[in-house]
Write a protein that holds these residues in place. Structure first.
Motif, PDB file in Angstrom:
ATOM      1  N   SER A 172      69.295  49.709 -28.982  1.00  0.00           N
ATOM      2  CA  SER A 172      70.052  48.462 -28.969  1.00  0.00           C
ATOM      3  C   SER A 172      71.522  48.719 -28.667  1.00  0.00           C
ATOM      4  O   SER A 172      72.050  49.800 -28.967  1.00  0.00           O
ATOM      5  CB  SER A 172      69.950  47.766 -30.331  1.00  0.00           C
ATOM      6  OG  SER A 172      68.621  47.414 -30.638  1.00  0.00           O
ATOM      7  N   TYR A 175      68.520  32.076 -20.702  1.00  0.00           N
ATOM      8  CA  TYR A 175      68.312  33.492 -20.441  1.00  0.00           C
ATOM      9  C   TYR A 175      67.498  33.702 -19.173  1.00  0.00           C
ATOM     10  O   TYR A 175      66.575  32.943 -18.889  1.00  0.00           O
ATOM     11  CB  TYR A 175      67.565  34.146 -21.603  1.00  0.00           C
ATOM     12  CG  TYR A 175      68.319  34.128 -22.908  1.00  0.00           C
ATOM     13  CD1 TYR A 175      68.140  33.109 -23.829  1.00  0.00           C
ATOM     14  CD2 TYR A 175      69.225  35.146 -23.223  1.00  0.00           C
ATOM     15  CE1 TYR A 175      68.839  33.080 -25.027  1.00  0.00           C
ATOM     16  CE2 TYR A 175      69.928  35.131 -24.419  1.00  0.00           C
ATOM     17  CZ  TYR A 175      69.738  34.092 -25.307  1.00  0.00           C
ATOM     18  OH  TYR A 175      70.433  34.071 -26.498  1.00  0.00           O
ATOM     19  N   ASP A 192      64.583  35.615 -17.212  1.00  0.00           N
ATOM     20  CA  ASP A 192      63.279  36.028 -17.723  1.00  0.00           C
ATOM     21  C   ASP A 192      63.311  37.456 -18.251  1.00  0.00           C
ATOM     22  O   ASP A 192      62.658  37.784 -19.256  1.00  0.00           O
ATOM     23  CB  ASP A 192      62.223  35.902 -16.625  1.00  0.00           C
ATOM     24  CG  ASP A 192      61.861  34.451 -16.337  1.00  0.00           C
ATOM     25  OD1 ASP A 192      61.265  34.194 -15.275  1.00  0.00           O
ATOM     26  OD2 ASP A 192      62.193  33.570 -17.172  1.00  0.00           O
ATOM     27  N   SER A 193      64.077  38.307 -17.601  1.00  0.00           N
ATOM     28  CA  SER A 193      64.141  39.715 -18.006  1.00  0.00           C
ATOM     29  C   SER A 193      64.793  39.901 -19.375  1.00  0.00           C
ATOM     30  O   SER A 193      64.617  40.937 -20.015  1.00  0.00           O
ATOM     31  CB  SER A 193      64.911  40.524 -16.967  1.00  0.00           C
ATOM     32  OG  SER A 193      66.227  40.011 -16.820  1.00  0.00           O
ATOM     33  N   LYS A 242      64.744  37.346 -21.902  1.00  0.00           N
ATOM     34  CA  LYS A 242      64.121  36.508 -22.934  1.00  0.00           C
ATOM     35  C   LYS A 242      63.368  37.347 -23.960  1.00  0.00           C
ATOM     36  O   LYS A 242      62.617  38.249 -23.610  1.00  0.00           O
ATOM     37  CB  LYS A 242      63.167  35.503 -22.287  1.00  0.00           C
ATOM     38  CG  LYS A 242      63.859  34.367 -21.569  1.00  0.00           C
ATOM     39  CD  LYS A 242      62.843  33.418 -20.927  1.00  0.00           C
ATOM     40  CE  LYS A 242      63.550  32.310 -20.165  1.00  0.00           C
ATOM     41  NZ  LYS A 242      62.597  31.428 -19.450  1.00  0.00           N
ATOM     42  N   GLY A 243      63.608  37.032 -25.228  1.00  0.00           N
ATOM     43  CA  GLY A 243      62.931  37.739 -26.301  1.00  0.00           C
ATOM     44  C   GLY A 243      63.556  39.060 -26.691  1.00  0.00           C
ATOM     45  O   GLY A 243      63.174  39.644 -27.711  1.00  0.00           O
ATOM     46  N   ARG A 244      64.490  39.560 -25.888  1.00  0.00           N
ATOM     47  CA  ARG A 244      65.122  40.844 -26.204  1.00  0.00           C
ATOM     48  C   ARG A 244      66.619  40.716 -26.418  1.00  0.00           C
ATOM     49  O   ARG A 244      67.209  41.473 -27.194  1.00  0.00           O
ATOM     50  CB  ARG A 244      64.867  41.853 -25.079  1.00  0.00           C
ATOM     51  CG  ARG A 244      63.411  42.167 -24.834  1.00  0.00           C
ATOM     52  CD  ARG A 244      63.251  43.330 -23.848  1.00  0.00           C
ATOM     53  NE  ARG A 244      63.834  43.012 -22.552  1.00  0.00           N
ATOM     54  CZ  ARG A 244      64.721  43.797 -21.928  1.00  0.00           C
ATOM     55  NH1 ARG A 244      65.124  44.921 -22.481  1.00  0.00           N
ATOM     56  NH2 ARG A 244      65.196  43.452 -20.736  1.00  0.00           N
ATOM     57  N   THR A 298      70.181  38.368 -27.170  1.00  0.00           N
ATOM     58  CA  THR A 298      70.693  37.180 -27.834  1.00  0.00           C
ATOM     59  C   THR A 298      72.171  37.013 -27.497  1.00  0.00           C
ATOM     60  O   THR A 298      72.960  37.936 -27.711  1.00  0.00           O
ATOM     61  CB  THR A 298      70.521  37.270 -29.354  1.00  0.00           C
ATOM     62  OG1 THR A 298      69.141  37.468 -29.677  1.00  0.00           O
ATOM     63  CG2 THR A 298      71.009  35.984 -30.015  1.00  0.00           C
ATOM     64  N   ASN A 318      68.391  44.212 -27.461  1.00  0.00           N
ATOM     65  CA  ASN A 318      67.419  45.010 -28.192  1.00  0.00           C
ATOM     66  C   ASN A 318      66.295  45.455 -27.269  1.00  0.00           C
ATOM     67  O   ASN A 318      66.100  44.887 -26.188  1.00  0.00           O
ATOM     68  CB  ASN A 318      66.837  44.203 -29.354  1.00  0.00           C
ATOM     69  CG  ASN A 318      67.890  43.781 -30.362  1.00  0.00           C
ATOM     70  OD1 ASN A 318      68.856  44.509 -30.611  1.00  0.00           O
ATOM     71  ND2 ASN A 318      67.720  42.615 -30.948  1.00  0.00           N
ATOM     72  N   ARG A 319      65.554  46.443 -27.712  1.00  0.00           N
ATOM     73  CA  ARG A 319      64.406  46.967 -26.946  1.00  0.00           C
ATOM     74  C   ARG A 319      64.804  47.224 -25.498  1.00  0.00           C
ATOM     75  O   ARG A 319      64.132  46.797 -24.565  1.00  0.00           O
ATOM     76  CB  ARG A 319      63.223  46.011 -27.049  1.00  0.00           C
ATOM     77  CG  ARG A 319      62.807  45.728 -28.480  1.00  0.00           C
ATOM     78  CD  ARG A 319      61.384  45.178 -28.615  1.00  0.00           C
ATOM     79  NE  ARG A 319      61.114  44.045 -27.765  1.00  0.00           N
ATOM     80  CZ  ARG A 319      61.409  42.798 -28.073  1.00  0.00           C
ATOM     81  NH1 ARG A 319      62.019  42.522 -29.215  1.00  0.00           N
ATOM     82  NH2 ARG A 319      61.084  41.819 -27.251  1.00  0.00           N
TER      83      ARG A 319
END
Length: 119
Positions: free
Chosen positions: A17, A59, A61-62, A64-66, A68, A83-84
């Motif tokens: 991170s 965001y 697509d690349s 999203k979810g990782r 913020t 993150n990740r």
């Protein structure tokens, strides 16, 4: 009217991170829509995430979810928590501000900060 200074880049292993910061000078920061872009070697500059004056985010697509994206108008600063992280996230990350002044949309850019994801 706005100067942007990024910080927080560096070398991180895959899965790790980083948190990027972008500090803005000027009293009109709260009126600006803010964004992070990135540019990999040989690639085009691409949007990573955007946050509007009210705090609504968008965001790629690349990201999203990782990633913020957040803003603190009391500190004139935006943050990108990543993150990740993956090797394909390696790029120079640029902070961008868009401000409507006198009916014209103005773009401001920081100098960029290098993010390298590698083992």
């Amino acid at each position: 009217q706005l100067q942007l200074v990024e910080s927080g880049g560096g070398l991180v292993q895959p899965g790790g991170s980083l948190r990027l910061s972008c500090a803005a000078s000027g009293s009109i920061f709260s009126r600006a829509s803010m964004a992070w872009y990135r540019q990999a070697p040989g690639g085009r500059r691409e949007l990573v995430a955007r946050i509007d004056r009210g705090g609504s985010t968008h965001y790629a697509d690349s990201a999203k979810g990782r990633f913020t994206f957040s803003r603190d108008n009391t500190r004139n600063t935006v943050y990108l928590q990543m993150n990740r992280l993956k090797p394909e996230d390696t790029a120079v990350y640029y902070c961008n501000a868009q401000l409507l002044l006198g009916g014209m949309l103005n773009d401001y850019w920081g100098q960029g900060t290098q993010v390298t994801v590698s083992s």
